[in-house]
Design an enzyme around this catalytic site. Structure first.
Site, PDB file in Angstrom:
ATOM      1  CE  LYS A 131      -9.146   0.215 -11.445  1.00 24.85           C
ATOM      2  NZ  LYS A 131      -7.770  -0.102 -11.791  1.00 24.85           N
ATOM      3  CD  GLU A 136      -5.774   0.211  -2.458  1.00 26.15           C
ATOM      4  OE1 GLU A 136      -5.695   0.570  -3.640  1.00 26.15           O
ATOM      5  OE2 GLU A 136      -5.095  -0.694  -1.973  1.00 26.15           O
ATOM      6  CG  HIS A 173      -0.507  -7.777 -14.219  1.00 23.82           C
ATOM      7  ND1 HIS A 173       0.022  -7.526 -12.978  1.00 23.82           N
ATOM      8  CD2 HIS A 173      -1.823  -7.421 -14.132  1.00 23.82           C
ATOM      9  CE1 HIS A 173      -0.918  -7.030 -12.176  1.00 23.82           C
ATOM     10  NE2 HIS A 173      -2.048  -6.956 -12.860  1.00 23.82           N
TER      11      HIS A 173
END
Lengths: 341, 341
Positions: free
Chosen positions: B213, B223, B248
């Site tokens: 990540k 982003e 989630h």
């Protein structure tokens, strides 16, 4: 007339002496939301025309989280996404709120300002500091994030009430005190009435102040040192502003007066009288009685505190501000001494 | 074992395989506030000892502005100033809240995380995204701001409930799908029970995911492109998560399943069954019935929307995610087709 200013990780275009109508050349109308208050909206309806607009209640008492929530709800109603712009049109409360919401909504949209008050033109819209008040604490929550543009239209000042002219002059005088002795002289030689009549002089003064603040911010965007100078008059000013619901400029003017007296004691500053005379000449209060104990409780939480000392802004002489670390205890007794004497 | 990772305007120290007790070497105890929730606090009381601690109610429903207000009030009670640290000790809700408050309180304090769940270790604590939910919209408000350190103590996982292990595995499987085919194979060959038993394998897997990540974030911190890949399964996932109060990981797992089917149609992806098998092997739901119309109303406000199209994350093959712009209309009919068929 565009001036591009670079900050650490963004740049901002300053459009001096530009009509606010040129906004449509800067942002896409369909993907822009203007944020303003009822006063500004009422005085400049033609400017808002068919732009998407959020109109807030005016006043510092609305610079709070509830207003942020309301703006966010309205952005969602507009279905604003990350490609949208937010433009704050108003005074310091509007630019502070707009910049903050633009920083947190969807983790950040692009934004710009059209300042409509002297205060916003020379101070609040510049340098990227934004935020809201939390209870009695001014600007306790916020960000430092630069706008993409500032659009200066002097004609917007035509409808500014006298009290707001006075309010803004406090920051102009502050700039002169900490950095610009020739400007201090210029202020001594002129009057507010003259400034309001002489558009060229006014435009020049606003530009001079905008660029002075910009230069200080560029040198120290995240307030490690130099930028703290801009807080001259603000440490005590912020403490008493919300306590007594004072106009910002009045609070800062009282704060500058006390800071001059602290300077006389701590740096040998000898020009307190000249500073007080200029403040009063531009309609600002100087000596005031207030509840020192209560002010102290707020003041000690100021963002410029570092452990057991406060970075207080003093003057060596007019045009030369300095940052001085004063132990909290000593500061408290000096304040009690000045305010009660 | 310290690994320093550089981002665009900050760096973060990752301490893998490190006891949480080493926190006292990283921050000054008297000027630090730990933020945690009642579950974590109850399970690791020794860790909190006499540190200044704010204990929150656990759960995604508290990832909202009211909790932010409460944290700020408590920071004011501690008289925390800009020289203080905030350390989030907990799962993704805690790291999201802590990072956000650390970003806005006094315009920003230093902060770090001690993640206590798989989800927080491999995903939520990494990359600087933080935020809160607004009504039905997940993470609608927040910032991107990097923590100064991440402290990984695998022993903290001992008290993690089974449901939270499953929750976290959704993000591990997501990483494998978009970027790491060999890891996908490793997941096929192992089981959750095995991972929980084999501490070395677990530590290795967490580190591999944390670094995967991190690499994606480093390439695209704000982003603009690549980082969007990490939203695989999240566009639809976020829409249904708060609608049905789903964990989630469950929501993302259902979202990944739908994204695989969209991929089959739009990219010629042929491995949906393998993805579904792995998701189910690790205890995650895949095919689900939900109110498509209601989900669509939320989904179209996703932060990845750009005007009339959505940047949706699809797979070319396992280990190779892509970003595809899908017109909103086409996307809506595809979703209706898959969910109702």
């Amino acid at each position: 007339m565009k001036t591009r200013v670079s900050f650490s990780n963004a740049s901002c275009d300053y459009y001096f002496d530009t009509s606010a109508r040129r906004l449509e050349e800067l942002v896409p109308r369909a993907k822009t939301v203007l944020v303003t208050d009822e006063h500004v909206f009422a005085h400049h309806q033609a400017l808002f025309g068919d732009w998407n607009t959020i109109v807030l209640k005016p006043g510092e008492q609305y610079k709070v989280q509830e207003t942020v929530n309301a703006i966010i709800d309205q952005l969602l109603d507009f279905e604003a996404d990350r490609s949208w712009w937010i433009v704050g049109v108003g005074g310091g409360v509007i630019t502070d709120l707009t910049g903050y919401v633009a920083g947190i909504y969807m983790r950040g949209l692009q934004f710009g300002f059209i300042p409509t008050s002297i205060l916003a033109m020379v101070d609040a819209s510049i340098g990227g500091k934004n935020g809201i008040d939390v209870g009695i604490y001014k600007n306790m929550v916020g960000l430092i994030r630069q706008p993409s543009f500032l659009l200066y239209d002097i004609d917007l000042l035509k409808s500014l009430p006298e009290s707001e002219w006075i309010n803004g002059m406090a920051e102009v005088i502050k700039h002169a005190c900490i950095k610009d002795a020739p400007m201090f002289k210029l202020l001594e030689e002129n009057t507010l009435a003259k400034l309001k009549r002489d558009k060229a002089l006014l435009a020049q003064l606003i530009r001079r102040n905008a660029l002075l603040k910009t230069k200080v911010v560029q040198a120290d965007e995240f307030e490690q040192g130099e930028r703290k100078l801009l807080n001259f008059g603000h440490t005590l000013g912020h403490a008493i502003e919300n306590m007594y619901d004072l106009p910002h400029g009045h609070a800062v003017s009282i704060g500058m007066t006390v800071a001059c007296h602290l300077s006389a004691r701590l740096t040998g500053f000898t020009q307190t009288e000249r500073v007080v005379d200029v403040l009063e000449k531009y309609g600002l209060p100087t000596y005031a009685v207030f509840d020192v104990d209560k002010a102290w409780d707020i003041l000690k939480m100021d963002k410029k505190r570092a452990a057991d000392a406060m970075n207080y802004i003093l003057l060596n002489k007019i045009g030369q501000g300095i940052i001085q670390s004063i132990p909290l205890e000593g500061l408290q007794s000096l304040l009690i001494e000045f305010v009660t004497s």
